[in-house]
Design a protein around this motif. Sequence first.
Motif, PDB file in Angstrom:
ATOM      1  N   GLU A  34     -34.772 -34.781 -89.251  1.00 20.37           N
ATOM      2  CA  GLU A  34     -34.667 -35.988 -90.105  1.00 20.37           C
ATOM      3  C   GLU A  34     -33.189 -36.319 -90.046  1.00 20.37           C
ATOM      4  O   GLU A  34     -32.967 -37.424 -90.516  1.00 20.37           O
ATOM      5  CB  GLU A  34     -35.129 -35.716 -91.247  1.00 20.37           C
ATOM      6  N   LEU A  35     -32.287 -35.357 -89.526  1.00 11.75           N
ATOM      7  CA  LEU A  35     -30.825 -35.707 -89.713  1.00 11.75           C
ATOM      8  C   LEU A  35     -30.060 -35.508 -88.289  1.00 11.75           C
ATOM      9  O   LEU A  35     -30.156 -34.309 -87.833  1.00 11.75           O
ATOM     10  CB  LEU A  35     -30.025 -34.982 -90.692  1.00 11.75           C
ATOM     11  N   ARG A  55     -26.540 -43.777 -81.509  1.00 15.60           N
ATOM     12  CA  ARG A  55     -26.775 -44.304 -82.787  1.00 15.60           C
ATOM     13  C   ARG A  55     -27.836 -45.521 -82.570  1.00 15.60           C
ATOM     14  O   ARG A  55     -28.708 -45.770 -83.369  1.00 15.60           O
ATOM     15  CB  ARG A  55     -25.743 -44.832 -83.635  1.00 15.60           C
ATOM     16  N   GLU A  66     -31.885 -40.209 -90.153  1.00 16.69           N
ATOM     17  CA  GLU A  66     -30.371 -40.553 -90.323  1.00 16.69           C
ATOM     18  C   GLU A  66     -29.719 -39.878 -89.150  1.00 16.69           C
ATOM     19  O   GLU A  66     -29.763 -38.997 -88.831  1.00 16.69           O
ATOM     20  CB  GLU A  66     -30.085 -39.980 -91.887  1.00 16.69           C
TER      21      GLU A  66
END
Length: 84
Positions: A34-35, A55, A66
Motif C-alpha cells: 500500500e506504500l 507516480r 500511496e
Amino acid sequence: ATAGISPEETFVLGDDAESAACAVADRMLSAGGELVTLVCGDDPFPGRPLAEAVRRHLPRPRLDVEVVAYAGGQPHYPLLIGVE
C-alpha cells in the motif's frame, strides 16, 4: 530497450526507462502493498523524471496505493523502488 531488476532479480524490459520502471513497480505490487517509496538518483534523463512517470502510472490501477518520492542522489541507479 531498458532493463529493470525486481527483488526476485527478474529482468523487466521496456522500450524506455519510464516503461521499465513502471513494469518493475507493477511486478513488485503484484504481491500486495500500500506504500510505494521512490528514491530518485542523479537524473540521467533530464526533463523526463522517472519518479513522476511511476507516480502518474500507479494511481490508475491501484487507487489504494500511496506513492512518496525522495531525492537520493545515488549515481548509478536512476530510481530505487520500495513497496510495503
